[in-house]
Scaffold this active site. Sequence first.
Site, PDB file in Angstrom:
ATOM      1  N   ILE A 197     -13.670  66.635  26.770  1.00 38.32           N
ATOM      2  CA  ILE A 197     -14.058  65.299  27.213  1.00 38.32           C
ATOM      3  C   ILE A 197     -12.898  64.564  27.879  1.00 38.32           C
ATOM      4  O   ILE A 197     -13.097  63.635  28.668  1.00 38.32           O
ATOM      5  CB  ILE A 197     -14.590  64.489  26.004  1.00 38.32           C
ATOM      6  CG1 ILE A 197     -15.375  63.251  26.462  1.00 38.32           C
ATOM      7  CG2 ILE A 197     -13.444  64.104  25.049  1.00 38.32           C
ATOM      8  CD1 ILE A 197     -16.136  62.582  25.327  1.00 38.32           C
ATOM      9  N   LYS A 198     -11.665  64.986  27.593  1.00 40.31           N
ATOM     10  CA  LYS A 198     -10.486  64.288  28.103  1.00 40.31           C
ATOM     11  C   LYS A 198     -10.289  64.463  29.611  1.00 40.31           C
ATOM     12  O   LYS A 198      -9.517  63.716  30.222  1.00 40.31           O
ATOM     13  CB  LYS A 198      -9.235  64.762  27.361  1.00 40.31           C
ATOM     14  CG  LYS A 198      -9.244  64.448  25.874  1.00 40.31           C
ATOM     15  CD  LYS A 198      -9.190  62.955  25.591  1.00 40.31           C
ATOM     16  CE  LYS A 198      -8.980  62.687  24.104  1.00 40.31           C
ATOM     17  NZ  LYS A 198      -8.804  61.257  23.820  1.00 40.31           N
ATOM     18  N   ASP A 199     -10.976  65.424  30.216  1.00 42.17           N
ATOM     19  CA  ASP A 199     -10.916  65.541  31.678  1.00 42.17           C
ATOM     20  C   ASP A 199     -11.365  64.241  32.339  1.00 42.17           C
ATOM     21  O   ASP A 199     -10.861  63.845  33.392  1.00 42.17           O
ATOM     22  CB  ASP A 199     -11.829  66.674  32.160  1.00 42.17           C
ATOM     23  CG  ASP A 199     -11.320  68.049  31.808  1.00 42.17           C
ATOM     24  OD1 ASP A 199     -10.254  68.148  31.174  1.00 42.17           O
ATOM     25  OD2 ASP A 199     -11.992  69.037  32.168  1.00 42.17           O
ATOM     26  N   ALA A 210      -8.565  61.657  32.191  1.00 34.12           N
ATOM     27  CA  ALA A 210      -7.431  62.112  33.005  1.00 34.12           C
ATOM     28  C   ALA A 210      -7.649  61.728  34.466  1.00 34.12           C
ATOM     29  O   ALA A 210      -6.757  61.180  35.130  1.00 34.12           O
ATOM     30  CB  ALA A 210      -7.248  63.620  32.868  1.00 34.12           C
TER      31      ALA A 210
END
Length: 389
Positions: A52-54, A57
């Site tokens: 999910i951190k894409d 970012a």
Amino acid sequence: MAGNYTKMGIYDNITQTIGRTPLVRLKRIESYFNVKNELYAKVEFFNPGGSIKDRIAKYMIEGAKKEGKIAEGAVIIEPTSGNTGVGLALVAAVEGYKTVFTMPTKMSPEKELLLKALGAFVIRTPTAVAPSDPNSYYKVAEVVRNLIWKKKKPVSRGELKEIVDYVQRLVDEGRLEELKAILEEEVEETPYAYIPNQYFNRYNPIAHYETTAKEIWEQTGGDLDYLFAGIGTGGTITGIGRYLKKKRDVKIVGVDPVGSIYHLIKKGMRLEEALKKAHPYLVEGIGEDLLPEIVDLSLIDDIVVVNDQEAFAMTRLLAKREGILAGGSSGAALYGAIKYLKENGIEGKKVVIIFPDTGRNYLTKIFNDNWLLENGFEIYDEKILEGLR
């Protein structure tokens, strides 16, 4: 049959594939635990970086470019449990930036190797230290940034490697006074080194407000009653919660590991007292021993607490029962959701649970019986989870 598959497209670069992840019904889990609710997993490992951190970012780098905080040839530095680093490294590779990530030693070796595969430098720091300590992964990121700022110009990859190797030696040898001196030295800010700082970056919850939450709303047609998500930086649950609560009275429930402070603060405990009760835990990516600026606990209706053993057992069972190989924070969120629904006698509701990342990052840990036994955990998952049935 072909119509059942995800529609294919052509994209200019890999960052354009971020988001638009599926929502998957967990029918076998519902049946196994006799859950009288519909459980849907938002499976975030479909993002190109595996988590999910894409999403954040992409938003944080685009935001920094727009605000003039990074210049061509800059180095992006971030304290990370791994996934934010992978997302940043992926986006930075496309944008042409160099990356350095500071990471506690408890994080899996797969995450470090992933970061290095994407061209990043990694500095490992002690796990059981306060965020304010000079050798915490938060402060070590600032050390690297300050050393680059001192040069007042873009650094080459060779120069960056020298800085990274030097800082890693300071950490490994416990040279805290030297780290502290670098932190306290006044240096002029330049656009050649930038720490997005997901814990304080407003683009973190904005990314989830504008993408994750809107996807969930569209996928469910607005027909959902509960949203369960682990609380790490707080960006996911804050961004999603803010959007959904503007649409309807969706109950937002956070999942917090034993050893974290969120559930204590939510109950009204003062931060100073909560910090005294904080202690290390092994599930990665959720929980905190600080209170990030971006988290809005007022949007969270309740918090359920899960321990490492429960999280790991559910993660392993999820893979075996649903074929979904997710990380430990996904298992924690699923365990927390089932526990909460059963303890509160909730039935007939539609429930969305955030599964943040892939289990491929934890093959040597959560899915490794030897690692579990060496760390004092049971490996008979069905037996551990009997109490939820």
